[in-house]
Each structure stands twice: as C-alpha cells, then as structure tokens.
Scaffold this active site. Sequence first.
Site, PDB file in Angstrom:
ATOM      1  N   GLU A 359       0.830  -1.197   0.000  1.00 22.72           N
ATOM      2  CA  GLU A 359       0.000   0.000   0.000  1.00 22.72           C
ATOM      3  C   GLU A 359       0.871   1.256   0.000  1.00 22.72           C
ATOM      4  O   GLU A 359       0.452   2.310  -0.480  1.00 22.72           O
ATOM      5  CB  GLU A 359      -0.947  -0.001   1.205  1.00 22.72           C
ATOM      6  CG  GLU A 359      -2.091   1.001   1.063  1.00 22.72           C
ATOM      7  CD  GLU A 359      -3.174   0.818   2.103  1.00 22.72           C
ATOM      8  OE1 GLU A 359      -4.350   0.716   1.715  1.00 22.72           O
ATOM      9  OE2 GLU A 359      -2.848   0.777   3.313  1.00 22.72           O
ATOM     10  N   HIS A 390       6.030 -27.149   2.936  1.00 23.13           N
ATOM     11  CA  HIS A 390       5.183 -28.168   2.324  1.00 23.13           C
ATOM     12  C   HIS A 390       4.200 -27.538   1.347  1.00 23.13           C
ATOM     13  O   HIS A 390       3.180 -28.143   1.011  1.00 23.13           O
ATOM     14  CB  HIS A 390       4.460 -28.953   3.415  1.00 23.13           C
ATOM     15  CG  HIS A 390       5.407 -29.612   4.374  1.00 23.13           C
ATOM     16  ND1 HIS A 390       5.921 -30.882   4.169  1.00 23.13           N
ATOM     17  CD2 HIS A 390       5.984 -29.159   5.520  1.00 23.13           C
ATOM     18  CE1 HIS A 390       6.749 -31.185   5.160  1.00 23.13           C
ATOM     19  NE2 HIS A 390       6.809 -30.157   5.989  1.00 23.13           N
ATOM     20  N   LYS A 518     -13.836   1.790  -4.073  1.00 31.50           N
ATOM     21  CA  LYS A 518     -14.849   2.232  -3.108  1.00 31.50           C
ATOM     22  C   LYS A 518     -15.973   2.982  -3.813  1.00 31.50           C
ATOM     23  O   LYS A 518     -17.160   2.764  -3.536  1.00 31.50           O
ATOM     24  CB  LYS A 518     -14.216   3.142  -2.052  1.00 31.50           C
ATOM     25  CG  LYS A 518     -13.217   2.482  -1.128  1.00 31.50           C
ATOM     26  CD  LYS A 518     -12.655   3.518  -0.151  1.00 31.50           C
ATOM     27  CE  LYS A 518     -11.597   2.945   0.749  1.00 31.50           C
ATOM     28  NZ  LYS A 518     -11.027   3.972   1.658  1.00 31.50           N
TER      29      LYS A 518
END
Length: 557
Positions: A359, A390, A518
């Site tokens: 960000e 793994h 947004k």
Amino acid sequence: MQDTPQTLNDKAKESWRALQQHAADTANDHILDYFHSDPSRVQSYSLTAAGLTLDYSKNRANSITLEKLVKLAEDAGMKRSIDAMFAGEPINHTEGRAVLHTALRDSSDTPVLVDGQDIKPEIRSALAQMERFVSKVHRGEWLGYSGKPINDVVSIGIGGSYLGPRVAVEALRPYWQENIRCHFVSNVDGSDIAYTLENLNPETTLFIVQSKSFTTQETLANSMTAREWYLREGGSEAGLSKHFVAVSSNVQRARDFGIDAENVFPMWDWVGGRYSLWSAIGLPIALQVDMKAFRELLAGAEAMDQHFKTAPLEQNMPVLMGMLGIWYHNFLGADSYVILPYDQTLENLPAHLQQVDMESNGKGVNRAGIGVDYATGPIIWGGAGTNGQHAYHQLLHQGTRWTPADFILPLKTHKPAGRHHAMLASNCFAQSQALMCGKSLEKARQELLDAGMSSERAEELAPHKVIPGNRPSNTLVMDEINPHTLGALIALYEQKVFVQGVIWNLNSFDQWGVELGKQLSDSILPMLLDTGASTDALDPSSAALVERFRRANGSGS
C-alpha cells in the site's frame, strides 16, 4: 535489467548506471564464492540493533555492491529524507500531512511540531487515557450493563486498524491476561462477525470501533450489526456506552452511534492507518496484554527508530535491507519478496507487512506526479515456517523465477516442548542454506547411485533433483519474541519500506489507488438491493454479474 530511470536526479542516475554495470559484471557470481574469498564474511555481513541481529551474508552482494547501493542511497537524499520525516515535515504532500507514527513511540521530551504545535502532549494524554481504561477493565471495574466485568473484546476495523493490532496480539500470546480474550472483525462478509458473536455473552463483551472518520463502510456495517446483536440479546440503549468505545477523530459521529465522548480515543491525520498500531488503535493489544507490555512494544520500535536516525547508512539495518531489496528488484529482476517467520505466533506478520509495503510503494507515479520508468513496489507474501516448506518452498528452490527471502527466528521459545524448537530452528537454517548452496546434477546423480539405484534410472531422475542454488536470503534472529523485539521488528520493516520509497521517489504515505473501487462499490450496492435499479452504467460483464447475484437471491428477472 531496467534502463536508467529518467525521473531520478542526476547524481542518483549516475549511481544507478554504476549499479547496472556492476550487475552485468557480477552476473555469474555465486554467493558461495563470496564466502570462499572472505573468511570473515559472516562477521562483516552481520548487524545488531534494538535486540535484533541481521545476518545478510547469504545475499548476492559483495563489498562493492554494498558500496554502490549506499552511494545510491546517499545520492537520492536518504539522510535528508529521514530527517524530514522525523522532523514532522509534510512529506505526505498529496494530502498535506506530516508522517509521525514515529512520534507515537518517541519517549523523549523533545518537542515534535505539526503546524507549529507540539504534538507530544496529545500523545501523552492519549496514552494516559488508554492506561486508565485498560486498568479499569483489568481490575474488573469496567462493568457491563448487568454489572459483570468484561471478558471478551471485539475490535472492529479494517486495514491498518485490523492487521497491525491482530499481529501484535497473536505474537504476544505468552503475555496475555488470563481473563481477557480479544477477537478481530474486519471483513464486510457477514459471516466474519456472525461467527465471532456466536459464542459471546453481550453482558461481558466490549466492542472497539476503529475508524478515523467513523465512515469506513466495512467497519460501520460490522459495528451496526454488533449494536443490533447487543440490543437483541438483552442489552439496553442506556448501557450501550459500557459496551462500545471508539478510536476515531470524528467524536460527533461516535456520539451519534451511542458512544460517550470520554470513551472516544483520538486518532490524528499525521498517522496513516497501516502505521497506526502504535496509537490508540493498539488498544486491543493493551487490553490483551497490559499497558506495561504495550509501552515496551513502543520502546522496541523507538530503539529501532533511533538506530535508523543515527547509524551510518552502511551500518543501518533498515537501509541495508531496503537497498538489498532495490538491488534485487531493479537490477537483478526479482519481482516478489517472501517473508518467512519461523514462529507460529508470527503467522500473520507477512500479511501485515504486505499491507505496509504494497500500500505504501505500489505506486506508478513519482512525487511530482510523473509516471515512473522503473519497477516500484514488489509483491510481498509469505507465511509461517515450517508450513511453507510443504507448499510454496518448492517454487523457491526450483522455480524459474527466484525470490529473495527473509527468515525470522526467535532463538528461544516461550513454550518448550521436547526437541520442537531445535527442529524448527534446524529447518529454518537448512532452508536458507539450501537456497544458497543448491544441489548439482552430479551430486544428485551420485546420491541416487549411493542409494542403490541403477545407473539408467539415476540418470533419468537426477535432473529432477537439481536445486540451482545461489538464491539470496536474510536471516533475522532475536533472543525471543517479546514486546520489545516485536516492536523493533515491525518498525524495521516500516523503515525499510520508507527507504525504498525514497529511492523510487514515491509518496509512500498515501493510497489513492484504493479509492476507485470504493466509489464503484457505492454505485453498485443499490443495484444489488433494488431490482428496479438500472445497470446501464455498468460494463456488460459487471451488469451480468449483478443480474446473477439478483437471481441467486431471489430478486432477479
């Protein structure tokens, strides 16, 4: 290798070109050769600060590399930029704000001025307010509507109001108060808060609404759901103020929600969300541990800040980590960076650092608003060891794209259990060694022959077992994870991100890229709630998805 950036100053361009040539000159170097030519490499390439020790000897860098990287930092104005941040200059220029999360952990009496006003008294006042509140809760004096003390705390926030506090609470589990359990709700997905509330008692639950503006969509939706649950399960309007507090700069909106003004903890414009755990946003941390531990968290971060401010660039931990990242990202072609904490309580640290980094430096224009012609923020990812071994370690060892790695290990554990911690450490050390050393075709073939495999079969299988090696990593160790070392660790990465932002000439403290989504979400929501709402403004794909949602929820055509 990228062309010389045209948006850097002339001195930095020269340093950049020198590094480009150096990258070409050392293209065939192997990290192991650096150890062979320098018996004291481990000592020379290790550094201790604020309770952390960084071993950066397993990097694809020699002394000339480091000299040239430090020269680039100098020519880009690193020292001046560091001083400007700590002095409270408005380096977040697109929003006209200072960047002073560092002041939150500065215990000195030295004034820090914002618009001519010393902000230290406000910070001390906020800490005192937190101290009083946390003390009441821990002593059982903060009572719910039915007269019972608080046992559960639900922090409602998103982004920096969520990830930082959650990581700290999880990492400090050995220091938890016995009678308090902290829960975190962030996602607007209703299942997040629904599952959290399932086993809670409204009589003994406290909610912390974490929103600077008190308008954040996800946080408000979850807070309203929590409020409705509290009232539905027996709580009263009169008792609401005993069960809801806020961290916000919008006191009036918090009061409108039903929160007493005296229970609104402050936030300031000069603290960005992803850097806010050091503020009252860290209230869940203080409630889960205590204020003494919270202050130790601040002290650890302050110790790293002091190192960052005062250490020479060539002996400066955030600078070295940041510049090595620049080396890999801009000169050697790596496009991601993996963070591997070998400690289960740090499982979510990579997610927090992902936000801090991506960000901050996921930007395509420089501070002057000009499009950059070089790579900026890398993709940050990772997870707890040994789980990752793994999963994605296969790619780290044999994938066609190599990824620099940071290994993080506390040398001691709070929960000794047989050989567990030695096994954990052995895996951590082995992974960094394997990345560097690799395994040649000849060695792979010989191991198969020694195991009794036929020559023909060994010849077929050996190429699949080759590990290229020469893949770089840092290893960060500390005696243990405690509030001080955790604070130092998080601050280290914050400052590393700042260093890289300076080199790329970015504003690392705004986040305009999140705004468009947004805005579009606000326009799409009415279309999902009202079947009569037109979707003509949407692109065909989005309109079709809206219609599919309507049909799935029994409201489509």
